[in-house]
Design a protein around this motif. Structure first.
Motif, mmCIF file in Angstrom:
data_model
loop_
_atom_site.group_PDB
_atom_site.id
_atom_site.type_symbol
_atom_site.label_atom_id
_atom_site.label_comp_id
_atom_site.label_asym_id
_atom_site.label_seq_id
_atom_site.Cartn_x
_atom_site.Cartn_y
_atom_site.Cartn_z
ATOM 1 N N THR A 157 0.844 -1.203 0.000
ATOM 2 C CA THR A 157 0.000 0.000 0.000
ATOM 3 C C THR A 157 0.876 1.248 0.000
ATOM 4 O O THR A 157 2.065 1.171 0.303
ATOM 5 C CB THR A 157 -0.892 0.010 1.270
ATOM 6 O OG1 THR A 157 -1.598 1.247 1.337
ATOM 7 C CG2 THR A 157 -0.073 -0.120 2.533
ATOM 8 N N ASP A 158 0.272 2.378 -0.335
ATOM 9 C CA ASP A 158 0.981 3.660 -0.219
ATOM 10 C C ASP A 158 0.771 4.287 1.152
ATOM 11 O O ASP A 158 1.336 5.334 1.445
ATOM 12 C CB ASP A 158 0.471 4.642 -1.287
ATOM 13 C CG ASP A 158 0.861 4.198 -2.685
ATOM 14 O OD1 ASP A 158 1.894 3.513 -2.811
ATOM 15 O OD2 ASP A 158 0.128 4.530 -3.637
ATOM 16 N N ASN A 159 -0.031 3.640 1.946
ATOM 17 C CA ASN A 159 -0.343 4.178 3.277
ATOM 18 C C ASN A 159 0.825 3.936 4.233
ATOM 19 O O ASN A 159 0.952 2.884 4.849
ATOM 20 C CB ASN A 159 -1.625 3.498 3.774
ATOM 21 C CG ASN A 159 -2.067 4.011 5.132
ATOM 22 O OD1 ASN A 159 -1.309 4.665 5.845
ATOM 23 N ND2 ASN A 159 -3.297 3.696 5.486
#
Ligand SMILES: *Cc1c(COP(=O)(O)O)cnc(C)c1O
Length: 222
Positions: A157-159
């Motif tokens: 994820t980019d989180n």
């Protein structure tokens, strides 16, 4: 950039106490040789067959790390040369590795793979099942394996906050297990976490081993 310059650029940014595994899956031996010629000796592969084919034609001082899911019936194919199996996720597998390492008169380093991601597609033991394994099985009797630490993969994820939280959970679980089962064993010291897109976060959260493919070798062609 060449493989050599990408490798060197990464090495510049990581602390001396963090080990870098160059993940060469899907890349040819020529790519491995390029990294090897730049002085790198630790390589990671996901599949038994690919690692076997490659290692047969490469220098034998390469330290091979198996990262992908390992079926018990394939252990015999790697036990004679693999340095570390990072993806141990069952008692049955640990016993099998010990059996074939014993036949080869070697000790194989093992990392217990812990499921820390929110995705349910990834392999690994839950915290609970890892505790249970260490509490109930007589792993101390296995003389041809050494449990040297834990491995985990964060959610893809980019989180960043989520990735950080997952790495932090692996680090704190490592501390717990160190305390409860490996207090007097300095060999239990490795936390393998962090890949091309998240290794900086992993290092900040206590990784001692990072596993980097794409950022060294470029995109994989499947
Ligand atoms: C492929 C793989 C890596 C490397 O991934 P990159 O994103 O290419 O750096 C690391 N760890 C495991 C377990 C892998 O399967």
């Amino acid at each position: 950039m060449s493989i050599k310059s990408q490798l060197e650029a990464i090495k510049e940014t990581i602390p001396d106490n963090v080990k870098l595994i160059a993940v060469s899956k899907f890349h040819p031996n020529s790519a491995i040789i390029e990294a090897y010629s730049a002085g790198h000796k630790q390589f990671g592969e996901n599949k038994v067959q690919e690692m076997n084919l490659k290692s047969a034609n490469l220098p034998n001082d390469i330290e091979w790390h198996l990262l992908g899911h390992l079926q018990t019936n394939k252990v015999k194919n790697v036990a004679s040369f693999v340095n570390t199996i990072q993806s141990v996720d069952s008692w049955k597998l640990l016993k099998e590795i010990n059996k074939y390492a014993n036949k080869a008169q070697r000790v194989v380093n093992c990392l217990l793979q812990i499921h820390i991601a929110k995705e349910n597609t990834k392999y690994g033991l839950s915290f609970e099942s890892c505790r249970y394994l260490l509490d109930t099985q007589n792993w101390q009797m296995l003389n041809n394996i050494e449990i040297v630490g834990l491995m985990g993969m964060a959610t893809n994820t980019d989180n960043e906050a989520l990735i950080r939280e997952e790495f932090r959970s692996l680090k704190s679980f490592f501390e717990e297990i160190k305390n409860t089962h490996f207090k007097n064993n300095p060999n239990f010291c490795e936390i393998s976490m962090g890949m091309s897109h998240d290794y900086q976060i992993a290092i900040e959260e206590g990784a001692t081993i990072i596993r980097i493919g794409t950022a060294i070798f470029g995109e994989r062609e499947y």
